[in-house]
Design an enzyme around this catalytic site. Structure first.
Site, mmCIF file in Angstrom:
data_model
loop_
_atom_site.group_PDB
_atom_site.id
_atom_site.type_symbol
_atom_site.label_atom_id
_atom_site.label_comp_id
_atom_site.label_asym_id
_atom_site.label_seq_id
_atom_site.Cartn_x
_atom_site.Cartn_y
_atom_site.Cartn_z
ATOM 1 N N GLU A 116 68.095 49.232 45.165
ATOM 2 C CA GLU A 116 67.082 48.204 45.436
ATOM 3 C C GLU A 116 65.747 48.802 45.839
ATOM 4 O O GLU A 116 65.712 49.811 46.536
ATOM 5 C CB GLU A 116 67.513 47.360 46.634
ATOM 6 C CG GLU A 116 68.679 46.471 46.380
ATOM 7 C CD GLU A 116 69.029 45.679 47.629
ATOM 8 O OE1 GLU A 116 70.211 45.387 47.795
ATOM 9 O OE2 GLU A 116 68.131 45.355 48.432
ATOM 10 N N CYS A 158 58.902 49.515 49.367
ATOM 11 C CA CYS A 158 59.998 50.004 50.191
ATOM 12 C C CYS A 158 61.075 50.557 49.255
ATOM 13 O O CYS A 158 61.572 49.836 48.394
ATOM 14 C CB CYS A 158 60.553 48.841 51.020
ATOM 15 S SG CYS A 158 62.024 49.259 51.960
ATOM 16 N N CYS A 181 75.930 51.431 60.292
ATOM 17 C CA CYS A 181 75.338 50.487 61.253
ATOM 18 C C CYS A 181 75.972 49.105 61.054
ATOM 19 O O CYS A 181 76.106 48.631 59.927
ATOM 20 C CB CYS A 181 73.825 50.401 61.064
ATOM 21 S SG CYS A 181 72.995 51.960 61.387
ATOM 22 N N GLU A 203 70.102 56.656 54.303
ATOM 23 C CA GLU A 203 69.506 57.347 55.451
ATOM 24 C C GLU A 203 68.733 58.555 54.911
ATOM 25 O O GLU A 203 69.340 59.536 54.465
ATOM 26 C CB GLU A 203 70.628 57.785 56.423
ATOM 27 C CG GLU A 203 70.220 58.764 57.492
ATOM 28 C CD GLU A 203 68.951 58.370 58.257
ATOM 29 O OE1 GLU A 203 68.803 57.199 58.632
ATOM 30 O OE2 GLU A 203 68.099 59.261 58.471
ATOM 31 N N LEU A 260 66.014 52.045 66.620
ATOM 32 C CA LEU A 260 66.582 52.175 67.975
ATOM 33 C C LEU A 260 67.603 51.071 68.228
ATOM 34 O O LEU A 260 68.773 51.347 68.498
ATOM 35 C CB LEU A 260 65.437 52.129 68.989
ATOM 36 C CG LEU A 260 65.741 52.599 70.395
ATOM 37 C CD1 LEU A 260 66.180 54.060 70.409
ATOM 38 C CD2 LEU A 260 64.503 52.433 71.289
ATOM 39 N N ASN A 276 68.406 40.176 60.248
ATOM 40 C CA ASN A 276 68.672 39.461 59.014
ATOM 41 C C ASN A 276 70.158 39.196 58.943
ATOM 42 O O ASN A 276 70.930 40.141 58.808
ATOM 43 C CB ASN A 276 68.312 40.386 57.846
ATOM 44 C CG ASN A 276 67.195 39.840 57.020
ATOM 45 O OD1 ASN A 276 67.180 38.664 56.693
ATOM 46 N ND2 ASN A 276 66.273 40.711 56.678
HETATM 47 N N1 SAH Z 1 68.524 54.503 57.381
HETATM 48 C C1 SAH Z 1 67.183 54.334 57.822
HETATM 49 C C2 SAH Z 1 66.297 53.501 56.918
HETATM 50 C C3 SAH Z 1 66.831 52.262 56.251
HETATM 51 S S1 SAH Z 1 67.013 50.729 57.057
HETATM 52 C C4 SAH Z 1 67.173 53.761 59.222
HETATM 53 O O1 SAH Z 1 68.206 53.456 59.739
HETATM 54 O O2 SAH Z 1 66.095 53.675 59.798
HETATM 55 C C5 SAH Z 1 65.482 50.049 57.502
HETATM 56 C C6 SAH Z 1 65.574 49.264 58.800
HETATM 57 O O3 SAH Z 1 66.216 47.995 58.633
HETATM 58 C C7 SAH Z 1 66.359 49.991 59.875
HETATM 59 O O4 SAH Z 1 65.696 49.866 61.096
HETATM 60 C C8 SAH Z 1 67.661 49.227 59.893
HETATM 61 O O5 SAH Z 1 68.344 49.421 61.095
HETATM 62 C C9 SAH Z 1 67.176 47.822 59.665
HETATM 63 N N2 SAH Z 1 68.183 46.873 59.221
HETATM 64 C C10 SAH Z 1 69.257 47.060 58.433
HETATM 65 N N3 SAH Z 1 69.948 45.928 58.278
HETATM 66 C C11 SAH Z 1 69.288 44.990 58.969
HETATM 67 C C12 SAH Z 1 69.505 43.611 59.195
HETATM 68 N N4 SAH Z 1 70.542 42.965 58.678
HETATM 69 N N5 SAH Z 1 68.612 42.964 59.961
HETATM 70 C C13 SAH Z 1 67.550 43.596 60.495
HETATM 71 N N6 SAH Z 1 67.285 44.887 60.310
HETATM 72 C C14 SAH Z 1 68.152 45.584 59.572
#
Ligand code: SAH
Length: 347
Positions: free
Chosen positions: A93, A106, A117, A161, A216, A291
């Site tokens: 994506e 993005c 996560c 990541e 964070l 989200n």
């Molecule tokens: N792996 C990297 C970059 C990709 S995610 C990282 O963790 O920073 C981009 C951002 O979206 C990250 O801060 C991630 O934690 C957040 N993210 C992922 N899923 C999400 C969700 N369902 N709602 C809100 N933020 C989300």
């Protein structure tokens, strides 16, 4: 052995390759220009290269281009979400967003993700593979070709990541910003990590001039470990040491992403703890109402609670923004578009 992908090579590497084939040095510059400035879709298009050379390059080397599989356009703000197919059949994506200061893209850095996560859809099927530098660049070039426009900012915040794909990421940044290529300023590139502290320090040592961001999402170890398995590998203390190292080494401001999840990390106590944690640092907190992902069951806080959280931080002198929601009518959180597509394909 895997074939060499021409689009993965820096200009010096390409020069070495072509001179090794008995070609003149300037051919490498022409080829690099076609790939990264003119963003040619095929080697056949490169009409100032002799036909015999074009034929030879096509036969011996790979030339990565992506195929658009899905394009969703928001009727609210023009955001576009793309699903692209890679040469090996995997899909990824990318998102194009319009802001008053320009167009931002993005991109994904991996197919899937292994960071786990708990709120993120990208990681549900695990990591499939890393993306090459060419595949990261092509997400941008494809979007520029499709829109007939130049974009002004790149954020590596899609699936994957980036620091788990470190070498390809660094190569990608170097090529994207190279003067002979796409020539996008380092300052317009943001890389976000879930907090691989050791890698963040390595990135600081390279001092690439890019904007760093750390996801964070919690103000302490206990809460962070529940949301992000990476927090079991690196404690908050280790992460913050890496962050301070980065800020000190590069003089750049750190962005902290904080996804607000109802009744988990959005409380007053969390805000207070976050203030204590971040105070005095050259940083910005970017609040993102979570989200909701169907498989995960997290909810976003009620609207006013997001503002209350923001105000608390602001009062303590911390820079805060609330992430503007883009393309809410085509809303698919990180990795959801790909997930739905693959589920449908399986039937
Ligand atoms: N792996 C990297 C970059 C990709 S995610 C990282 O963790 O920073 C981009 C951002 O979206 C990250 O801060 C991630 O934690 C957040 N993210 C992922 N899923 C999400 C969700 N369902 N709602 C809100 N933020 C989300």
């Amino acid at each position: 052995m895997d074939r060499i992908d021409l689009k993965n090579l820096t200009l010096p590497e390409l020069t070495e390759l072509l001179t090794g084939l008995g070609e003149k040095k300037f051919r490498a510059a022409q080829l690099y220009d076609w790939m990264h400035k003119k963003q040619a879709c095929s080697i056949a298009e490169m009409t100032n290269l002799p036909e015999a050379l074009r034929k030879r390059l096509s036969e011996q080397f790979d030339y990565t281009v992506l195929t658009k599989v899905v394009e969703l356009v928001s009727e609210i703000d023009g955001t576009r979400k793309y699903l692209f197919r890679l040469p090996d059949g995997n899909v990824i994506e990318s998102v194009r967003m319009e802001y008053h200061h320009g167009i931002s893209v993005c991109i994904s850095s991996q197919v899937g993700c292994r960071m786990g996560c708990s709120f993120c859809a990208s990681t549900i099927g695990g990591l499939v593979r890393n993306l090459s530098a060419a595949e990261m660049l092509e997400q941008i070039y494809s979007i520029e070709r499709l829109g007939g426009e130049k974009i002004s900012n790149v954020v590596v915040m899609g699936s994957g990541e980036p620091l788990d794909n470190f070498d390809n990421l660094v190569r990608f940044v170097g090529m994207l910003s190279s003067e002979d290529g796409r020539n996008l300023s380092h300052r317009n590139i943001t890389v976000s990590t879930c907090g691989l502290a050791d890698r963040l320090k390595e990135l600081a040592d390279l001092d690439l001039g890019i904007n760093p961001a750390v996801s964070l999402h919690a103000p302490n170890d206990e809460m962070r470990r529940k949301l992000m398995p990476v927090a079991k590998r690196y404690s908050m203390k280790e992460l913050m040491e890496a962050v301070d190292y980065y800020i000190e080494k590069t003089g750049r401001r750190m962005t902290f992403e904080y996804s607000l999840i109802r009744d988990q990390n959005d409380t007053n106590a969390c805000a207070r703890e976050l203030i204590t944690l971040l105070k005095g640092r050259n940083c910005l907190v970017n609040l993102i109402p979570v989200n909701p992902v169907k498989e995960r069951g997290f909810e976003r806080p009620a609207g006013p609670n997001v503002q209350t959280f923001q105000k608390k931080l602001e009062k303590a002198g911390i820079n805060v923004t609330i992430r503007r929601e883009m393309g809410s009518d085509i809303n698919a959180a990180c990795g959801q578009l790909r997930r739905h597509y693959e589920e449908e394909a399986k039937g």
